[in-house]
Scaffold this motif. Structure first.
Motif, PDB file in Angstrom:
ATOM      1  N   PRO A 243       0.677  -1.147  -0.016  1.00 50.05           N
ATOM      2  CA  PRO A 243      -0.088   0.064  -0.102  1.00 50.05           C
ATOM      3  C   PRO A 243       0.973   1.154  -0.010  1.00 50.05           C
ATOM      4  O   PRO A 243       2.100   1.465   0.500  1.00 50.05           O
ATOM      5  CB  PRO A 243      -0.807   0.071   1.170  1.00 50.05           C
ATOM      6  N   GLN A 244       0.525   2.249  -0.538  1.00 52.15           N
ATOM      7  CA  GLN A 244       1.116   3.342  -1.038  1.00 52.15           C
ATOM      8  C   GLN A 244       1.635   3.997   0.609  1.00 52.15           C
ATOM      9  O   GLN A 244       2.816   4.578   0.524  1.00 52.15           O
ATOM     10  CB  GLN A 244       0.308   4.733  -1.421  1.00 52.15           C
ATOM     11  N   ALA A 245       0.885   3.676   1.699  1.00 53.74           N
ATOM     12  CA  ALA A 245       1.454   4.473   2.955  1.00 53.74           C
ATOM     13  C   ALA A 245       2.562   3.578   3.289  1.00 53.74           C
ATOM     14  O   ALA A 245       3.205   4.346   4.336  1.00 53.74           O
ATOM     15  CB  ALA A 245       0.133   4.418   3.859  1.00 53.74           C
ATOM     16  N   PHE A 246       2.855   2.393   2.926  1.00 52.69           N
ATOM     17  CA  PHE A 246       3.942   1.755   3.543  1.00 52.69           C
ATOM     18  C   PHE A 246       5.065   1.699   2.712  1.00 52.69           C
ATOM     19  O   PHE A 246       5.993   0.904   2.909  1.00 52.69           O
ATOM     20  CB  PHE A 246       3.433   0.587   4.175  1.00 52.69           C
ATOM     21  N   THR A 247       5.175   2.402   1.553  1.00 54.81           N
ATOM     22  CA  THR A 247       6.215   1.987   0.547  1.00 54.81           C
ATOM     23  C   THR A 247       7.645   2.478   1.058  1.00 54.81           C
ATOM     24  O   THR A 247       8.802   1.683   0.504  1.00 54.81           O
ATOM     25  CB  THR A 247       5.897   2.963  -0.705  1.00 54.81           C
ATOM     26  N   ILE A 248       7.533   3.339   2.189  1.00 49.40           N
ATOM     27  CA  ILE A 248       9.019   3.923   2.589  1.00 49.40           C
ATOM     28  C   ILE A 248       9.117   3.065   3.719  1.00 49.40           C
ATOM     29  O   ILE A 248      10.652   3.125   4.288  1.00 49.40           O
ATOM     30  CB  ILE A 248       9.191   5.308   2.800  1.00 49.40           C
ATOM     31  N   LYS A 250      10.496  -0.373   5.952  1.00 53.56           N
ATOM     32  CA  LYS A 250      11.805  -1.243   5.964  1.00 53.56           C
ATOM     33  C   LYS A 250      11.147  -2.509   5.478  1.00 53.56           C
ATOM     34  O   LYS A 250      11.528  -3.363   4.724  1.00 53.56           O
ATOM     35  CB  LYS A 250      12.323  -1.533   7.406  1.00 53.56           C
ATOM     36  N   GLN A 251       9.916  -2.967   5.839  1.00 61.66           N
ATOM     37  CA  GLN A 251       9.217  -4.093   5.315  1.00 61.66           C
ATOM     38  C   GLN A 251       9.090  -4.038   3.898  1.00 61.66           C
ATOM     39  O   GLN A 251       9.327  -5.013   3.222  1.00 61.66           O
ATOM     40  CB  GLN A 251       8.037  -4.563   6.186  1.00 61.66           C
ATOM     41  N   CYS A 252       8.446  -3.156   3.311  1.00 60.85           N
ATOM     42  CA  CYS A 252       8.468  -3.045   1.940  1.00 60.85           C
ATOM     43  C   CYS A 252       9.455  -2.684   1.121  1.00 60.85           C
ATOM     44  O   CYS A 252       9.762  -3.357  -0.006  1.00 60.85           O
ATOM     45  CB  CYS A 252       7.236  -1.765   1.725  1.00 60.85           C
ATOM     46  N   LYS A 253      10.400  -2.044   1.705  1.00 66.88           N
ATOM     47  CA  LYS A 253      11.628  -1.945   0.892  1.00 66.88           C
ATOM     48  C   LYS A 253      12.291  -3.178   0.783  1.00 66.88           C
ATOM     49  O   LYS A 253      13.208  -3.478  -0.042  1.00 66.88           O
ATOM     50  CB  LYS A 253      12.528  -0.956   1.560  1.00 66.88           C
ATOM     51  N   ARG A 261       5.561  -2.003  -5.907  1.00 68.54           N
ATOM     52  CA  ARG A 261       4.408  -2.285  -6.692  1.00 68.54           C
ATOM     53  C   ARG A 261       4.726  -3.863  -6.975  1.00 68.54           C
ATOM     54  O   ARG A 261       3.589  -4.361  -6.910  1.00 68.54           O
ATOM     55  CB  ARG A 261       4.973  -1.812  -8.150  1.00 68.54           C
ATOM     56  N   TYR A 262       5.524  -4.548  -6.488  1.00 66.40           N
ATOM     57  CA  TYR A 262       5.672  -6.011  -6.826  1.00 66.40           C
ATOM     58  C   TYR A 262       6.440  -6.801  -5.497  1.00 66.40           C
ATOM     59  O   TYR A 262       7.700  -6.242  -5.161  1.00 66.40           O
ATOM     60  CB  TYR A 262       6.435  -6.449  -7.986  1.00 66.40           C
ATOM     61  N   CYS A 263       5.878  -7.621  -4.706  1.00 67.61           N
ATOM     62  CA  CYS A 263       6.266  -7.874  -3.470  1.00 67.61           C
ATOM     63  C   CYS A 263       6.170  -9.360  -3.390  1.00 67.61           C
ATOM     64  O   CYS A 263       5.387 -10.109  -3.817  1.00 67.61           O
ATOM     65  CB  CYS A 263       5.802  -7.237  -2.239  1.00 67.61           C
ATOM     66  N   ALA A 264       7.156 -10.074  -2.324  1.00 62.21           N
ATOM     67  CA  ALA A 264       6.957 -11.479  -1.905  1.00 62.21           C
ATOM     68  C   ALA A 264       7.310 -11.683  -0.680  1.00 62.21           C
ATOM     69  O   ALA A 264       8.137 -10.660   0.010  1.00 62.21           O
ATOM     70  CB  ALA A 264       7.981 -12.459  -2.865  1.00 62.21           C
ATOM     71  N   GLU A 276      15.984 -11.743   1.347  1.00 56.49           N
ATOM     72  CA  GLU A 276      14.657 -10.852   1.523  1.00 56.49           C
ATOM     73  C   GLU A 276      13.867 -11.313   0.287  1.00 56.49           C
ATOM     74  O   GLU A 276      13.976 -11.857  -0.580  1.00 56.49           O
ATOM     75  CB  GLU A 276      15.029  -9.190   0.999  1.00 56.49           C
ATOM     76  N   GLY A 277      12.573 -10.809   0.621  1.00 54.05           N
ATOM     77  CA  GLY A 277      11.498 -11.213  -0.378  1.00 54.05           C
ATOM     78  C   GLY A 277      11.717 -10.585  -1.852  1.00 54.05           C
ATOM     79  O   GLY A 277      11.458 -10.963  -2.678  1.00 54.05           O
ATOM     80  N   LYS A 278      12.253  -9.248  -1.696  1.00 54.78           N
ATOM     81  CA  LYS A 278      12.652  -8.847  -3.155  1.00 54.78           C
ATOM     82  C   LYS A 278      13.714  -9.771  -4.034  1.00 54.78           C
ATOM     83  O   LYS A 278      13.612  -9.482  -5.083  1.00 54.78           O
ATOM     84  CB  LYS A 278      13.106  -7.304  -3.035  1.00 54.78           C
ATOM     85  N   ASP A 279      14.541 -10.532  -3.208  1.00 53.86           N
ATOM     86  CA  ASP A 279      15.115 -11.400  -3.966  1.00 53.86           C
ATOM     87  C   ASP A 279      14.460 -12.545  -4.808  1.00 53.86           C
ATOM     88  O   ASP A 279      14.762 -12.954  -5.792  1.00 53.86           O
ATOM     89  CB  ASP A 279      16.246 -12.077  -2.948  1.00 53.86           C
ATOM     90  N   VAL A 280      13.398 -13.001  -4.068  1.00 61.40           N
ATOM     91  CA  VAL A 280      12.614 -13.839  -4.661  1.00 61.40           C
ATOM     92  C   VAL A 280      11.622 -13.172  -5.783  1.00 61.40           C
ATOM     93  O   VAL A 280      11.573 -13.943  -6.690  1.00 61.40           O
ATOM     94  CB  VAL A 280      11.448 -14.530  -3.523  1.00 61.40           C
TER      95      VAL A 280
END
Length: 629
Positions: A243-248, A250-253, A261-264, A276-280
């Motif tokens: 969600p836009q409110a959480f993009t900055i 630590k969890q979303c990053k 936009r694309y998370c795991a 991390e999730g972004k590696d996946v």
């Protein structure tokens, strides 16, 4: 640590809730048919929800007798402890155990019934509601021990229907039912489209282990189907967005790319260590691009090679889950790394990634397929598969998606289905002598359909009759007509003409199919009628002979001399020639003689007239005086 995990779970739940607009979200419960065949008072057909574990019999059906245990009716304890067995006796229908919903996991109920010998399990809902999907329990070591070993099918039924079954059983009725999965997967044509919603994460627990094992086991069959053009496979990967409110945050990053936009989920559910999730997400994107690049070179099956090789060579537990290892796998498969990197795009860009955006859109249910929310999920002909991801079970589901008689050979192998043509030829027509049959084994059963053999089409009902038809039909078992060889002579009642019937050849009589008997031409046709002739019947014909040295001429039904005829004929010709020559010579001689005599007579008369006149003629002038003058 606990705070971080709580925050992560909260965040993931928030992501899931915000994945789609509520108006678009739609989870479809996949169903099969349950038909009560007896007793008559409850006979009918009902829907049941296919359990998402065990092995549903896609493309087939099962008949059984329903049993409702007198104790442990929710099936949460071992039936063995109560001395209860559901094993069917030889010759009896399999046992379907009916249990009530509640108190324990669905999968545990089915596992306990399976251990006691049940062939299938029906779970009766405990509230009046629309059918739901019975899913596997939350991942833990205890449940993993039995979930992966469940091999029988299961289904959830509505509360009201369950009450009817219980009442009938308690009243002493034998309740027979039929679970039918033949229409659980659409089968419109000779090609199956299927998708696998998967994940590159190999450290997410039991489900990831089962998924990786399935991909490895199914690779061979998948590539055979794809190379043969029988299937069209597409891999997919579930992603969420932040969600836009959480993009900055630590969890979303740590879990997202392209600015949330694309998370795991984090692989080890710990933001402070490991991958991390972004590696996946990045590896999921790379695997999608491997498929796209391979597909552009007309070799989409290479995806299976990549994911299995990556799984072996680049596992997370060995700290090899990275771009360098992935590139080595790509090179070994001969794929173009630059094209794959171009497909992946810039993961740091604050914009949509076309490939992952397409994946998020594809998660939303379209047509008869609901939203994809369970990972992993297999979709066959736009219908979500329910059950264990196991090679044989999945192959059954895919094979049930082919139109009958168009299934590839891999679908008719012994480990997928039984060949019904082996039992009494399936009740279809057959010609044992020519090894030709109208029985065609299909994934859903058998069909009786007259075959085409060596370009010759057989016609008939397929059950009692099939006959070769059209040009070339006599090549195939003589078109089903009578034929026989004796003493080097071959006769057939088959005529290689369109729509022609079997007709006994000349010299025979009969129906032309089962028999043709020799005709006795000597008696029935009264052959060889000339006085000197004698007749002998032969198989398919007759022989005429003449007495003495006479020769029989069949066209004229007469006898002539074998030698004299030739001598007389030659002598007559010679005599005709000689007589002709003699007559010609005689005629010529007479003419010559007559003319010679006439000439000599005239000369003698002239000479004699000079000396003495003849009484019979006038005086002849003096030729000498005249000469002098």
């Amino acid at each position: 640590m606990r705070l971080q995990r709580t925050l992560m779970i909260f965040l993931l739940g928030f992501l899931l809730l915000n994945l789609y607009p509520s108006a678009m979200a739609r989870f479809v419960v996949e169903k099969n048919s349950l038909r009560v065949t007896s007793p008559d008072n409850i006979r009918g057909t009902h829907d049941s929800a296919i359990g998402n574990f065990g092995i549903p019999q896609y493309g087939g059906s099962m008949a059984g007798t329903v049993v409702y245990p007198k104790e442990n009716r929710k099936g949460c304890r071992d039936f063995d402890n109560s001395g209860i067995s559901f094993k069917s006796k030889p010759g009896a229908l399999p046992t379907f155990v009916l249990v009530d919903r509640g108190d324990c996991f669905f999968a545990l109920k089915v596992w306990n019934a399976q251990k006691a010998g049940a062939s299938a399990v029906l779970v009766a809902d405990d509230i009046e509601e629309a059918l739901i999907t019975m899913d596997t329990p939350e991942e833990d070591i205890s449940s993993a021990k039995y979930v992966e070993n469940i091999t029988i099918p299961s289904a959830l039924i509505e509360k009201s229907f369950g009450e009817k079954l219980k009442k009938s059983i308690s009243g002493g009725d034998m309740v027979n039912v039929n679970l039918d999965w033949r229409e659980a997967v659409p089968h419109p044509d000779d090609r199956v489209e299927y998708e696998l919603w998967t994940n590159s994460n190999d450290e997410c627990g039991i489900k990831c282990d089962m998924l990786m094992e399935f991909v490895t086991d199914f690779k061979g069959a998948a590539q055979i189907l794809e190379k043969g053009g029988y299937t069209q496979f597409t891999p997919h990967y579930i992603t969420w967005y932040c969600p836009q409110a959480f993009t900055i945050s630590k969890q979303c990053k740590s879990q997202c790319i392209n600015h949330g936009r694309y998370c795991a989920p984090d692989p080890d559910q710990d933001f402070s260590k490991g991958y991390e999730g972004k590696d996946v997400v990045l590896e999921n994107l790379r695997q999608l691009c491997v498929f796209k690049v391979a597909n552009e070179t007309k070799k989409p099956w290479v995806w299976w090679d990549y994911v299995t090789d990556f799984q072996i060579r680049c596992p997370m537990k060995e700290k090899k889950y990275n771009k360098e290892c992935a590139d080595n796998v790509i090179r070994s498969l001969g794929l173009d790394i630059k094209n794959i990197e171009k497909c992946m795009g810039d993961s740091n860009a604050d914009s949509d990634n076309p490939v992952l955006k397409e994946e998020q859109d594809a998660q939303v249910g379209k047509g008869s397929r609901g939203d994809v929310t369970i990972l992993p999920t297999l979709v066959v002909n736009n219908r979500q598969y329910r059950g264990k991801l196991e090679k044989g079970a999945v192959l059954k589901a895919i094979c049930s998606g082919f139109e009958e008689t168009t299934e590839p050979a891999v679908c008719l192998s012994g480990d997928v289905e039984t060949n019904e043509c082996l039992d009494n030829n399936g009740g279809c027509w057959q010609d044992k002598s020519a090894n030709i049959t109208a029985c065609k084994d299909t994934f859903r059963g058998r069909v009786c359909e007259c075959p085409m053999v060596d370009g010759v089409q057989f016609k008939g009902d397929g059950y009692s009759t099939c006959q070769a038809s059209g040009p070339g039909r006599c090549k195939i078992n003589n078109g089903g007509c009578w034929h026989e060889t004796r003493d080097g002579h071959y006769y057939s009642a088959c005529l290689d003409i369109e729509n022609s019937k079997c007709m006994c050849p000349p010299g025979f009589k009969g129906d032309g199919i089962k028999s043709c008997e020799d005709t006795d031409e000597c008696k029935e046709r009264k052959a060889c009628q000339c006085p000197e002739c004698s007749c002998k019947n032969t198989w398919g014909s007759y022989e005429c002979t003449c007495s003495g040295d006479l020769l029989y001429i069949r066209d004229h039904d007469t006898c002539i001399s074998k030698t004299g005829a030739k001598v007389r004929s030659a002598g007559a010709a010679v005599w005709v020639i000689l007589i002709g020559l003699a007559m010609a010579a005689g005629g010529a001689y007479m003419v010559y003689k007559y003319r010679l005599r006439s000439y000599m007579d005239s000369e003698i008369r002239a000479i004699m007239a000079q000396y003495m006149p003849l009484d019979s003629q006038a005086e002849v002038p003096n030729h000498v005086s005249e000469n002098r003058a």
